[in-house]
Design an enzyme around this catalytic site. Sequence first.
Site, PDB file in Angstrom:
ATOM      1  CB  SER A  34      -0.945   0.016   1.205  1.00  0.00           C
ATOM      2  OG  SER A  34      -0.211  -0.109   2.413  1.00  0.00           O
ATOM      3  N   GLY A  72      -1.805  -4.342   1.725  1.00  0.00           N
ATOM      4  CA  GLY A  72      -1.899  -5.524   2.574  1.00  0.00           C
ATOM      5  C   GLY A  72      -1.076  -6.712   2.147  1.00  0.00           C
ATOM      6  CG  ASN A 104       1.901  -5.415   4.627  1.00  0.00           C
ATOM      7  OD1 ASN A 104       1.628  -4.725   5.604  1.00  0.00           O
ATOM      8  ND2 ASN A 104       1.603  -5.046   3.390  1.00  0.00           N
ATOM      9  CG  ASP A 227      -1.167   4.138   9.122  1.00  0.00           C
ATOM     10  OD1 ASP A 227      -0.499   4.966   8.466  1.00  0.00           O
ATOM     11  OD2 ASP A 227      -1.762   3.192   8.575  1.00  0.00           O
ATOM     12  CG  HIS A 230      -0.733   3.516   4.862  1.00  0.00           C
ATOM     13  ND1 HIS A 230      -1.076   2.864   6.030  1.00  0.00           N
ATOM     14  CD2 HIS A 230      -0.543   2.555   3.923  1.00  0.00           C
ATOM     15  CE1 HIS A 230      -1.101   1.564   5.803  1.00  0.00           C
ATOM     16  NE2 HIS A 230      -0.791   1.355   4.543  1.00  0.00           N
TER      17      HIS A 230
END
Length: 262
Positions: A34, A72, A104, A227, A230
Amino acid sequence: MTSLKRLCLLFLVAIVALAARPTVKPTLYLIGDSTVKNGSDKGDKGLWGWGHFLPEFFDTTRIHIENHAIGGRSSRTFHTEGRWEKILARLQPGDYVLMQFGHNDAGALDDTARARGTIRGIGEETKDIYNPIQKRPETVHTYGWYMKKYITEAQAKGAIPVVLSLVPRNVWKEGKVARGSQDYGLWAKQVAEQTGAKFIDLNEIVAKQYEAIGQERVTKEHFTEVDHTHTSLAGARLNAAAVVEGVRATKGLKLTRYLIKK
């Protein structure tokens, strides 16, 4: 008509035919998570990935750019979901693949929420699990194993893989951005060296720029309240420019020929 004239005529016809044949543009494929393409790639919640802005730096009349990154995903799940297979089937000699994974990969191997983690490092270790998402047994490999797979399979097709270390999160300690130089950033560099792929230390390039801007401004302008991973529009643009900086600085990377001149 003499034989010489006939040969000259055939030669001219061949030259005209070659000149009239359309030039096939190479494709630059982006694969990642992402931070490369966020959500629907429309700035949902103010979040953007750097891949959205990369075409602004390239002459897209001469190179085609496709952003296949998806939120993700890890180096493992981008492969196991069949996303890489579809790209690989289309790869042509002279194409490029920019890959950035790692955000991730530290997750669990077989949890019921994601099941996307990889084994740490670049070795040949494996672990057999039951994948509760895909409902099947699976052999999980290391982060480096999956990265090497992308690299070597792209090379086998005559494409040029470029490995990027992951962009840093908005995590600071004593005025310095936390680096990935002891884990995923390091491992990305090592697999690139082992396979002969080009490597751009995007983690370090961006971290230095964040530090020059300062923690307060970076937090306010380059990230959102969602967050610390990002980026906002400004952050994604900064990261895209950092990718281009890395491309320009990488010796022997002919992708530079498609960049818009400063």
